[in-house]
Scaffold this motif. Sequence first.
Motif, PDB file in Angstrom:
ATOM      1  N   LEU A 105      73.814  33.108  53.368  1.00 29.64           N
ATOM      2  CA  LEU A 105      73.096  32.051  54.082  1.00 29.64           C
ATOM      3  C   LEU A 105      71.616  32.062  53.714  1.00 29.64           C
ATOM      4  O   LEU A 105      71.016  31.015  53.433  1.00 29.64           O
ATOM      5  CB  LEU A 105      73.280  32.245  55.585  1.00 29.64           C
ATOM      6  N   GLU A 106      71.029  33.240  53.693  1.00 27.05           N
ATOM      7  CA  GLU A 106      69.617  33.352  53.334  1.00 27.05           C
ATOM      8  C   GLU A 106      69.379  32.866  51.906  1.00 27.05           C
ATOM      9  O   GLU A 106      68.412  32.130  51.630  1.00 27.05           O
ATOM     10  CB  GLU A 106      69.184  34.809  53.481  1.00 27.05           C
ATOM     11  N   PHE A 107      70.261  33.264  50.999  1.00 23.98           N
ATOM     12  CA  PHE A 107      70.139  32.842  49.601  1.00 23.98           C
ATOM     13  C   PHE A 107      70.161  31.318  49.482  1.00 23.98           C
ATOM     14  O   PHE A 107      69.309  30.723  48.788  1.00 23.98           O
ATOM     15  CB  PHE A 107      71.284  33.446  48.784  1.00 23.98           C
ATOM     16  N   LEU A 108      71.103  30.673  50.136  1.00 21.31           N
ATOM     17  CA  LEU A 108      71.209  29.220  50.029  1.00 21.31           C
ATOM     18  C   LEU A 108      70.005  28.516  50.642  1.00 21.31           C
ATOM     19  O   LEU A 108      69.504  27.529  50.085  1.00 21.31           O
ATOM     20  CB  LEU A 108      72.490  28.740  50.708  1.00 21.31           C
ATOM     21  N   LEU A 109      69.530  29.019  51.777  1.00 21.80           N
ATOM     22  CA  LEU A 109      68.361  28.396  52.397  1.00 21.80           C
ATOM     23  C   LEU A 109      67.134  28.507  51.505  1.00 21.80           C
ATOM     24  O   LEU A 109      66.319  27.567  51.425  1.00 21.80           O
ATOM     25  CB  LEU A 109      68.080  29.043  53.754  1.00 21.80           C
ATOM     26  N   LYS A 110      67.014  29.614  50.810  1.00 17.79           N
ATOM     27  CA  LYS A 110      65.853  29.794  49.937  1.00 17.79           C
ATOM     28  C   LYS A 110      65.890  28.872  48.714  1.00 17.79           C
ATOM     29  O   LYS A 110      64.844  28.655  48.083  1.00 17.79           O
ATOM     30  CB  LYS A 110      65.747  31.254  49.504  1.00 17.79           C
ATOM     31  N   GLN A 111      67.059  28.354  48.401  1.00 17.65           N
ATOM     32  CA  GLN A 111      67.135  27.379  47.314  1.00 17.65           C
ATOM     33  C   GLN A 111      66.498  26.054  47.714  1.00 17.65           C
ATOM     34  O   GLN A 111      66.234  25.200  46.869  1.00 17.65           O
ATOM     35  CB  GLN A 111      68.595  27.136  46.895  1.00 17.65           C
ATOM     36  N   HIS A 112      66.300  25.884  49.022  1.00 16.17           N
ATOM     37  CA  HIS A 112      65.706  24.655  49.552  1.00 16.17           C
ATOM     38  C   HIS A 112      64.401  24.973  50.267  1.00 16.17           C
ATOM     39  O   HIS A 112      64.090  24.381  51.307  1.00 16.17           O
ATOM     40  CB  HIS A 112      66.687  23.969  50.500  1.00 16.17           C
ATOM     41  N   SER A 113      63.663  25.913  49.731  1.00 13.42           N
ATOM     42  CA  SER A 113      62.403  26.335  50.330  1.00 13.42           C
ATOM     43  C   SER A 113      61.530  25.131  50.663  1.00 13.42           C
ATOM     44  O   SER A 113      61.364  24.221  49.846  1.00 13.42           O
ATOM     45  CB  SER A 113      61.662  27.279  49.381  1.00 13.42           C
ATOM     46  N   SER A 114      60.995  25.124  51.879  1.00 13.19           N
ATOM     47  CA  SER A 114      60.245  23.964  52.343  1.00 13.19           C
ATOM     48  C   SER A 114      59.215  24.409  53.369  1.00 13.19           C
ATOM     49  O   SER A 114      59.468  25.343  54.145  1.00 13.19           O
ATOM     50  CB  SER A 114      61.198  22.948  52.979  1.00 13.19           C
TER      51      SER A 114
END
Length: 429
Positions: free
Chosen positions: A341-350
Amino acid sequence: MNSAMFQTGREFAAALDQQDPLAHFRERFFFPKAKNGEDCVYLCGHSLGLQPKSVHSYLQQELHDWAELGVEGHFRARNPWLGYHRLLTEQTATLVGAERGEVVIMNSLTVNLHLMMASFYRPTPRRHKILIEGGAFPSDQYAVKSQIQFHGLDPATALLEIAPRAGEFLVREEDLGALIDREGESIALILLGGVNYSTGQVFDIESITKAGHKKGCRVGFDLAHAVGNIPLHLHDWGPDFAVWCSYKYLNGGPGCVAGCFVHERHSRASDLPRFGGWWGQMEAERFLMGPDFHPIPGAEGWQLSNPPILALAPLRASMEIFAQAGMNHLRHKSMSLTGYLEFLLKQHSSPEFAIVTPVDPGQRGAQLSIQMRRHDRGICDRLVENGVIGDWREPNILRVAPVPLYNSYRDVHQFVKWFVIASQTENSI
């Protein structure tokens, strides 16, 4: 799994699910349905766990025995009600790392917390303070302040709070240790959460207990967000007591009966005051109806009333599943799911959001807390519209919990997809 090994595609999530040795447990739970009729992406097990499908049969057995036997069910039911709570003792002790005599399932969390403070918060003029988290769950704050006032003291001077440093979200271990070392001789009770409900930060129960005992403090923990979430070794770690609820990660149902741990060194402590009740009375004397209270040795001696059978039955269904899955296996999957989950969220850093849960997987449970810098709780409504259930904690925290017992990698992938869409929707606070 190392985050460097994760990939973003939906096919990768499907592959992880196929390799997951715990994946089949998902089929043993009911999921709320989305508008399209499919299972919701349910990431709210930190608030209320899903219903095991076997709950019906457990409840039906007790309803049948009640109908057929009436009061005789206490002795003649398939699972006699007189000792029904003990059907959960061994599984509970294993789950929290305790001896059988150190645990009991009874009451609700805050009731148990008050019972424990009646015994373990014994203020004196010199040692009268209670140390809690600055961001403790409100019920804990209310309970602690009311106990302080009950003893004729003022929370303004008797309540100590450990809080994150300015501009930070997490309590630093060195700050907590320094506070205990500095104020320890005035602290009667240290009462912290095993896992912070808002940030998901895991506290080091063992080191806190040692630091507190070194200073002569009693030490207790609220494990509402820790039990069934992280491995626990309460007997070896040695806190004086711990309490927890059973409706979050333990899936016992709304308002399910709570749990309590009292370390065995207190099992026969005659100098500990307590609020007595007849179910805590020695069994050989309970039905003699005598006027004097002689508590059962161990945690059961803190019981007040006979156990609510219809509320305990669902918890038995869930604890059976926990026993089969094993907490160490669940923790391994939990760290992988949360890392994914953390990995995927970091792909959309905002700049619109930030993860405030600890980066170190060992210092967090099955939860990521996301600070929303522009959105209010309306983002939860938009997620629900797309079949995704998390929850909101004021002022700006979206909590999501990929629970290893029933959540999948596909759930995590779907959440991130809809979260990114929802967070791009105009809804400024």
